[in-house]
Scaffold this active site. Structure first.
Site, PDB file in Angstrom:
ATOM      1  N   TYR A   1      28.200 -20.297 -25.451  1.00 42.71           N
ATOM      2  CA  TYR A   1      27.430 -21.547 -24.562  1.00 42.71           C
ATOM      3  C   TYR A   1      26.504 -21.878 -24.840  1.00 42.71           C
ATOM      4  O   TYR A   1      25.201 -21.376 -24.684  1.00 42.71           O
ATOM      5  CB  TYR A   1      27.367 -20.998 -22.928  1.00 42.71           C
ATOM      6  CG  TYR A   1      27.182 -22.330 -22.201  1.00 42.71           C
ATOM      7  CD1 TYR A   1      28.101 -23.069 -21.569  1.00 42.71           C
ATOM      8  CD2 TYR A   1      25.859 -22.462 -22.113  1.00 42.71           C
ATOM      9  CE1 TYR A   1      27.678 -24.269 -21.002  1.00 42.71           C
ATOM     10  CE2 TYR A   1      25.487 -23.774 -21.471  1.00 42.71           C
ATOM     11  CZ  TYR A   1      26.462 -24.533 -20.778  1.00 42.71           C
ATOM     12  OH  TYR A   1      26.136 -25.741 -20.305  1.00 42.71           O
TER      13      TYR A   1
ATOM     14  N   ARG B   1      11.013 -19.736  -8.490  1.00 43.39           N
ATOM     15  CA  ARG B   1       9.540 -20.217  -8.496  1.00 43.39           C
ATOM     16  C   ARG B   1       8.724 -19.898  -7.165  1.00 43.39           C
ATOM     17  O   ARG B   1       9.349 -20.337  -6.259  1.00 43.39           O
ATOM     18  CB  ARG B   1       9.287 -21.443  -8.799  1.00 43.39           C
ATOM     19  CG  ARG B   1       9.822 -21.839 -10.348  1.00 43.39           C
ATOM     20  CD  ARG B   1       9.111 -22.598 -11.058  1.00 43.39           C
ATOM     21  NE  ARG B   1       9.648 -23.317 -12.313  1.00 43.39           N
ATOM     22  CZ  ARG B   1      10.762 -24.144 -12.446  1.00 43.39           C
ATOM     23  NH1 ARG B   1      10.917 -25.026 -11.273  1.00 43.39           N
ATOM     24  NH2 ARG B   1      11.104 -24.513 -13.541  1.00 43.39           N
TER      25      ARG B   1
ATOM     26  N   ARG C   1      20.108 -17.235 -14.955  1.00 50.22           N
ATOM     27  CA  ARG C   1      19.809 -18.453 -15.697  1.00 50.22           C
ATOM     28  C   ARG C   1      18.867 -19.468 -14.687  1.00 50.22           C
ATOM     29  O   ARG C   1      18.470 -19.980 -15.372  1.00 50.22           O
ATOM     30  CB  ARG C   1      20.740 -19.307 -16.151  1.00 50.22           C
ATOM     31  CG  ARG C   1      21.991 -18.876 -17.225  1.00 50.22           C
ATOM     32  CD  ARG C   1      22.447 -19.719 -18.011  1.00 50.22           C
ATOM     33  NE  ARG C   1      23.200 -20.598 -17.592  1.00 50.22           N
ATOM     34  CZ  ARG C   1      24.750 -20.472 -17.460  1.00 50.22           C
ATOM     35  NH1 ARG C   1      25.147 -19.634 -18.382  1.00 50.22           N
ATOM     36  NH2 ARG C   1      25.375 -21.530 -17.040  1.00 50.22           N
TER      37      ARG C   1
ATOM     38  N   ARG D   1      29.903 -30.647  -7.647  1.00 53.81           N
ATOM     39  CA  ARG D   1      28.566 -31.700  -7.409  1.00 53.81           C
ATOM     40  C   ARG D   1      29.237 -32.973  -7.609  1.00 53.81           C
ATOM     41  O   ARG D   1      30.160 -33.530  -7.938  1.00 53.81           O
ATOM     42  CB  ARG D   1      27.760 -31.246  -8.398  1.00 53.81           C
ATOM     43  CG  ARG D   1      28.177 -31.132  -9.938  1.00 53.81           C
ATOM     44  CD  ARG D   1      27.064 -30.442 -10.778  1.00 53.81           C
ATOM     45  NE  ARG D   1      27.652 -29.962 -12.154  1.00 53.81           N
ATOM     46  CZ  ARG D   1      26.898 -29.663 -13.105  1.00 53.81           C
ATOM     47  NH1 ARG D   1      25.403 -29.204 -12.818  1.00 53.81           N
ATOM     48  NH2 ARG D   1      27.486 -29.208 -14.302  1.00 53.81           N
TER      49      ARG D   1
ATOM     50  N   ASP E   1      23.523 -24.807 -25.208  1.00 54.59           N
ATOM     51  CA  ASP E   1      23.034 -26.100 -24.959  1.00 54.59           C
ATOM     52  C   ASP E   1      22.524 -26.881 -26.168  1.00 54.59           C
ATOM     53  O   ASP E   1      22.855 -26.511 -27.222  1.00 54.59           O
ATOM     54  CB  ASP E   1      21.540 -25.859 -24.182  1.00 54.59           C
ATOM     55  CG  ASP E   1      21.617 -25.363 -22.918  1.00 54.59           C
ATOM     56  OD1 ASP E   1      22.594 -25.867 -22.140  1.00 54.59           O
ATOM     57  OD2 ASP E   1      20.721 -24.476 -22.567  1.00 54.59           O
TER      58      ASP E   1
END
Ligand code: FAD
Ligand code: UDP
Length: 368
Positions: free
Chosen positions: A350, A178, A174, A282, A352
């Site tokens: 799941y 880059r 997921r 986090r 979004d």
């Protein structure tokens, strides 16, 4: 029980329920929404603390590639131009996420994509990775051993409470990797946060619709069923059937939220703590989602915990055992011809926010 019958009783005032209710009302249907919490919005709920929109159930960033969904949500609020660029903190070393040339430069001092690719393929070869069969192998195949050990292993094991060797490769796929200097977390055409918070947006969706809070459908199911021709149920599917085949597994979260008297605590909305030792995964500093000029700030430390009865189910654990169990419940649901099961809990999926809206729009389109 409650006066004249409704065309639809919508159980749950999260995004699925609000979207379905909005479509039903605009098609001329009489709708009642009930919600067991004391507020609307589901997990996207935001509340105002000291002038800051606080995401009570975790950071929510709206992102989509679907033009119709984007047009739909923009009817109810204005979005800001927030771009999600989280930072990873590994024992005080700060790395840019998702994995991009910024991360590779900070990790290895490499400057060009060719140098980064060379470093990753050397690490992959010396770890002897072939066709990845678990998350650890998949992560090393994608970004090499250094990034795996510093930015993935500890965070993932805290988040999922399981070793990376026991987790499926799909979870890590997921995350974008880059070979460019681009730290936008999402590959989405449209992205932003509703100005004034998600609650304001969902309030606008529910405008003119009767909503009753603090009502648990399952505590009084047969009475509620009598008051409407059709039901839209967005609660947990296993709870609907009284857990007759056993409970589905979820991961739950715990948030420690505090107000701090400084205007800028961490300089970014999301900082992930990727080491094993820090107990939380986090820290969210809410004011940076929808920036406001205030003397204080609100932060939430997020802890990932195993779900148990009575706790909020946040993430469905879509492993094969639980997916099979879900399908048994799904077969029961198909026999409930008067009830639509929708959303993250109703479909044990799941979703979004954009995909849950797309799903509700689709279901509403079939219904009327
Ligand atoms: P919910 O929001 O869970 O709403 C269901 C509602 O039904 C709840 O309010 C619940 O109280 C109510 N309910 C349940 N049972 C009953 C009952 N028996 N009687 C009455 N009411 C009941 N998505 C993104 O697009 N971007 C993000 O950045 C993002 N971040 C996330 C972070 C976290 C920590 C989590 C957990 C999710 C995140 N999501 C994100 C996903 C997003 O939260 C979901 O897509 C969305 O909330 C799903 O909406 P829903 O209506 O299906 O479910
Ligand atoms: N992940 C990681 N380190 C990070 C962020 C994410 O290893 O700093 C991994 C972790 O396994 C997580 C997965 O990438 O489950 C997907 O991350 P994402 O942020 O999409 O997870 P979400 O919180 O949305 O489920």
């Amino acid at each position: 029980m409650r006066g004249e019958p409704y065309d639809y009783l919508v159980v749950g005032a999260g995004l699925y329920g609000a979207c379905f209710a909005e479509r039903a009302k605009s098609a001329g249907k009489k709708v009642l929404v009930i919600e067991k919490r004391n507020h609307i919005g589901g997990n996207a709920y935001t509340e105002n603390i000291e002038g800051i929109q606080v995401h009570r159930y975790g950071a929510h960033i709206f992102h989509t590639n679907d033009r119709n969904v984007w047009k739909y949500v923009n009817r109810f609020c204005e979005f800001n131009r927030f771009t999600n660029s989280p930072i990873a903190n590994y024992h005080g070393e700060m790395y840019s996420l998702p994995f991009s040339m910024y991360t590779f430069n900070r990790m290895w001092g490499v400057v060009t994509p060719e140098e980064a690719e060379d470093m990753i393929s050397r690490q992959r070869a010396s770890a002897g990775i072939g066709d990845p069969s678990n998350l650890e192998e998949q992560a090393i195949a994608l970004v090499g051993t250094d990034i795996y050990h510093k930015l993935i292993e500890g965070y993932t094991e805290k988040q999922w409470g399981r070793s990376c060797k026991e987790l499926p490769p799909s979870i890590i796929k997921r995350l974008p990797v880059r070979m460019t200097y681009d730290n936008n977390y999402f590959n989405a055409l449209y992205q932003g946060i509703p100005i004034g918070g998600y609650t304001k947006m969902i309030e606008a969706m529910l405008h003119g619709i009767e909503v009753r809070l603090n009502e648990d459908y399952l505590e009084n199911k047969s009475d509620w069923d009598r008051c409407a021709c059709r039901i839209v149920y967005t609660g947990p599917i296993d709870a609907y059937f009284d857990y007759c085949y056993g409970s589905l597994a979820y991961r739950s979260l715990r948030f420690e939220t505090e107000i701090i008297t400084c205007p800028n605590f961490q300089g970014n909305a999301v900082v992930n703590y990727t080491d094993r030792e820090t107990p939380f995964t986090r820290i969210i500093e809410h004011k940076w989602f929808d920036p406001v000029d205030t003397e204080s700030t609100v932060i939430s430390k997020e802890y990932s915990v195993e779900w148990g009865p009575g706790m909020e189910p946040y993430y469905p654990v879509n492993d094969s055992k639980n997916n099979e169990l879900y399908h048994r419940y799904r077969r029961l649901a198909e026999k409930e011809t008067n009830t639509i099961f929708g959303g993250r809990l109703g479909e044990y999926r799941y979703y979004d926010m954009d995909t849950v809206i797309l799903s509700a729009l689709g279901k509403a389109g079939e219904a009327f």
